[in-house]
Design a protein around this motif. Structure first.
Motif, short mmCIF file in Angstrom:
data_model
loop_
_atom_site.label_atom_id
_atom_site.label_comp_id
_atom_site.label_asym_id
_atom_site.label_seq_id
_atom_site.Cartn_x
_atom_site.Cartn_y
_atom_site.Cartn_z
N GLU A 1 0.83 -1.21 0.00
CA GLU A 1 0.00 0.00 0.00
C GLU A 1 0.86 1.26 0.00
OE1 GLU A 1 -3.32 0.32 -0.51
OE2 GLU A 1 -3.08 -1.82 -0.94
N LYS A 2 1.99 1.19 0.69
CA LYS A 2 2.89 2.35 0.71
C LYS A 2 3.60 2.52 -0.63
CE LYS A 2 3.49 2.78 5.63
NZ LYS A 2 4.37 2.82 6.77
N ILE A 3 3.85 1.41 -1.32
CA ILE A 3 4.46 1.50 -2.65
C ILE A 3 3.58 2.33 -3.57
CG2 ILE A 3 5.07 0.17 -4.72
CD1 ILE A 3 6.00 -2.08 -2.85
N LYS A 4 2.26 2.15 -3.43
CA LYS A 4 1.32 2.89 -4.28
C LYS A 4 1.41 4.39 -4.07
CE LYS A 4 -1.98 -0.90 -4.58
NZ LYS A 4 -3.30 -1.42 -4.21
N GLN A 5 1.93 4.79 -2.91
CA GLN A 5 2.04 6.22 -2.61
C GLN A 5 3.41 6.79 -2.97
OE1 GLN A 5 1.04 6.52 1.56
NE2 GLN A 5 -0.81 5.30 1.29
N THR A 6 4.29 5.94 -3.46
CA THR A 6 5.64 6.39 -3.82
C THR A 6 5.74 6.64 -5.32
OG1 THR A 6 6.54 4.19 -4.29
CG2 THR A 6 6.55 4.92 -1.97
N GLU A 7 6.94 6.96 -5.75
CA GLU A 7 7.21 7.15 -7.17
C GLU A 7 7.83 5.91 -7.81
OE1 GLU A 7 6.27 9.85 -8.97
OE2 GLU A 7 5.29 10.46 -7.13
N LEU A 8 7.81 4.78 -7.10
CA LEU A 8 8.36 3.55 -7.67
C LEU A 8 7.52 3.11 -8.86
CD1 LEU A 8 9.15 1.60 -4.38
CD2 LEU A 8 10.80 2.65 -5.94
N PHE A 9 8.17 2.56 -9.87
CA PHE A 9 7.45 2.12 -11.06
C PHE A 9 8.19 0.96 -11.72
CE2 PHE A 9 10.51 5.19 -12.47
CZ PHE A 9 10.94 4.75 -13.71
N TYR A 10 7.48 0.27 -12.59
CA TYR A 10 8.05 -0.83 -13.38
C TYR A 10 8.62 -0.23 -14.66
CZ TYR A 10 8.05 -4.78 -16.63
OH TYR A 10 8.41 -5.72 -17.56
N LEU A 11 9.87 -0.56 -14.96
CA LEU A 11 10.49 -0.06 -16.19
C LEU A 11 10.39 -1.14 -17.26
CD1 LEU A 11 12.01 2.20 -17.61
CD2 LEU A 11 14.14 1.16 -16.81
N PRO A 12 9.53 -0.94 -18.24
CA PRO A 12 9.38 -1.95 -19.29
C PRO A 12 10.62 -2.02 -20.17
CG PRO A 12 7.97 -0.05 -19.73
CD PRO A 12 8.65 0.20 -18.42
N SER A 13 10.74 -3.12 -20.90
CA SER A 13 11.85 -3.28 -21.84
C SER A 13 11.70 -2.28 -22.97
CB SER A 13 11.86 -4.70 -22.40
OG SER A 13 10.72 -4.89 -23.24
N LYS A 14 12.74 -2.17 -23.78
CA LYS A 14 12.71 -1.24 -24.91
C LYS A 14 11.56 -1.56 -25.86
CE LYS A 14 15.75 0.68 -28.46
NZ LYS A 14 17.10 0.64 -29.04
N SER A 15 11.36 -2.84 -26.16
CA SER A 15 10.28 -3.21 -27.08
C SER A 15 8.91 -2.96 -26.46
CB SER A 15 10.41 -4.67 -27.52
OG SER A 15 10.31 -5.54 -26.41
N GLU A 16 8.78 -3.23 -25.14
CA GLU A 16 7.52 -2.94 -24.46
C GLU A 16 7.24 -1.44 -24.45
OE1 GLU A 16 6.84 -6.18 -20.93
OE2 GLU A 16 8.56 -4.84 -20.72
N THR A 17 8.29 -0.66 -24.24
CA THR A 17 8.15 0.79 -24.23
C THR A 17 7.62 1.29 -25.57
OG1 THR A 17 9.92 1.04 -22.62
CG2 THR A 17 9.38 2.97 -23.94
N LYS A 18 8.19 0.78 -26.65
CA LYS A 18 7.73 1.17 -27.98
C LYS A 18 6.27 0.79 -28.18
CE LYS A 18 12.09 1.11 -30.52
NZ LYS A 18 12.86 0.47 -31.60
N GLN A 19 5.90 -0.42 -27.75
CA GLN A 19 4.51 -0.86 -27.90
C GLN A 19 3.56 0.05 -27.12
OE1 GLN A 19 4.53 -4.93 -26.62
NE2 GLN A 19 5.21 -5.72 -28.59
N ILE A 20 3.96 0.40 -25.90
CA ILE A 20 3.12 1.27 -25.06
C ILE A 20 2.89 2.61 -25.75
CG2 ILE A 20 3.12 2.63 -22.92
CD1 ILE A 20 4.70 0.22 -21.67
N LEU A 21 3.98 3.22 -26.22
CA LEU A 21 3.88 4.54 -26.82
C LEU A 21 3.15 4.50 -28.16
CD1 LEU A 21 7.39 5.96 -25.89
CD2 LEU A 21 5.20 6.48 -24.81
N TYR A 22 3.40 3.47 -28.97
CA TYR A 22 2.72 3.36 -30.26
C TYR A 22 1.22 3.09 -30.08
CZ TYR A 22 7.27 3.23 -32.60
OH TYR A 22 8.52 3.53 -33.06
N LYS A 23 0.89 2.34 -29.04
CA LYS A 23 -0.53 2.07 -28.78
C LYS A 23 -1.24 3.35 -28.33
CE LYS A 23 -3.65 -0.80 -26.06
NZ LYS A 23 -3.77 -1.76 -24.97
N ALA A 24 -0.59 4.10 -27.45
CA ALA A 24 -1.20 5.33 -26.95
C ALA A 24 -1.21 6.42 -28.02
CB ALA A 24 -0.45 5.82 -25.71
N TYR A 25 -0.18 6.43 -28.85
CA TYR A 25 -0.03 7.49 -29.86
C TYR A 25 0.33 6.86 -31.21
CZ TYR A 25 0.18 9.94 -25.48
OH TYR A 25 -0.10 10.39 -24.23
#
Length: 199
Positions: A171-195
């Motif tokens: 629950e405290k993690i949800k209040q922090t700035e911690l995040f999952y860093l996707p791989s390069k290919s996942e990052t591209k998929q995320i951005l291409y899907k959104a935009y």
């Protein structure tokens, strides 16, 4: 309405004060409303639509105004920035004229006397600003998505490590700035899907 700060702008200090006042006290949502002709639609924390530079857009959603960040960006042509940039783009005016527009539209009480201040930026400076704005925007998008993904199947291993090995409270993690860093290919998929216009 908006507090009047000074009555005349003649120095760089006063100019900076006006710019800071605009950025800190006038939201980009208020600017969109005052401009009135952008025809943007709400999508999450953003307003989306066609770019105010009027280039063609297949989706009609290439231009984003991120209201909670007071930021705008076009995924197609790369323009964007603060609410001041939005006014410049929409009205096709320069920086000085944009400040004058804010002064008049929001009754800020400044004199429109900008004598002695050079507002001209080189093409290199403008290009560098565009690149920084684009990178900043994409990083924000990636961080937001990574925060969500930490609690999705993609981030299962990372979350397990934080909770089980590092002994973080979920629950405290949800209040922090911690995040999952996707791989390069996942990052591209995320951005291409959104935009999709970026692909």
């Amino acid at each position: 309405m908006y507090q009047q700060i000074i009555t005349k702008i003649i120095t760089m200090k006063d100019y900076n004060e006006l710019v800071n006042h605009i950025k800190e006290n006038i939201t980009i949502s208020e600017v969109v409303q005052k401009l009135g002709n952008l025809q943007l639609k709400k999508k999450g924390n953003s307003l989306v639509g066609n770019c105010p530079t009027h280039h063609p857009s297949t989706s009609g959603t290439c231009f984003n105004v991120i209201t909670d960040k007071n930021f705008c960006y076009c995924h197609n042509c790369g323009v964007g920035g603060s609410s001041i940039d939005l006014v410049m783009l929409t009205l096709n005016i320069d920086f000085k004229e944009a400040l004058e527009w804010f002064n008049k539209s929001f009754s800020l009480g400044y004199s429109n006397n900008f004598i002695g201040i050079n507002f001209v930026k080189t093409q290199e400076e403008l290009q560098r600003e565009r690149e920084l704005k684009a990178k900043s925007f994409l990083l924000e998008e990636l961080l937001t998505e990574g925060k969500r993904m930490l609690f999705e199947p993609e981030g299962k291993d990372a979350l397990s490590y934080l909770v089980n090995e590092r002994k973080f409270d979920e629950e405290k993690i949800k209040q922090t700035e911690l995040f999952y860093l996707p791989s390069k290919s996942e990052t591209k998929q995320i951005l291409y899907k959104a935009y999709p216009e970026m692909s």
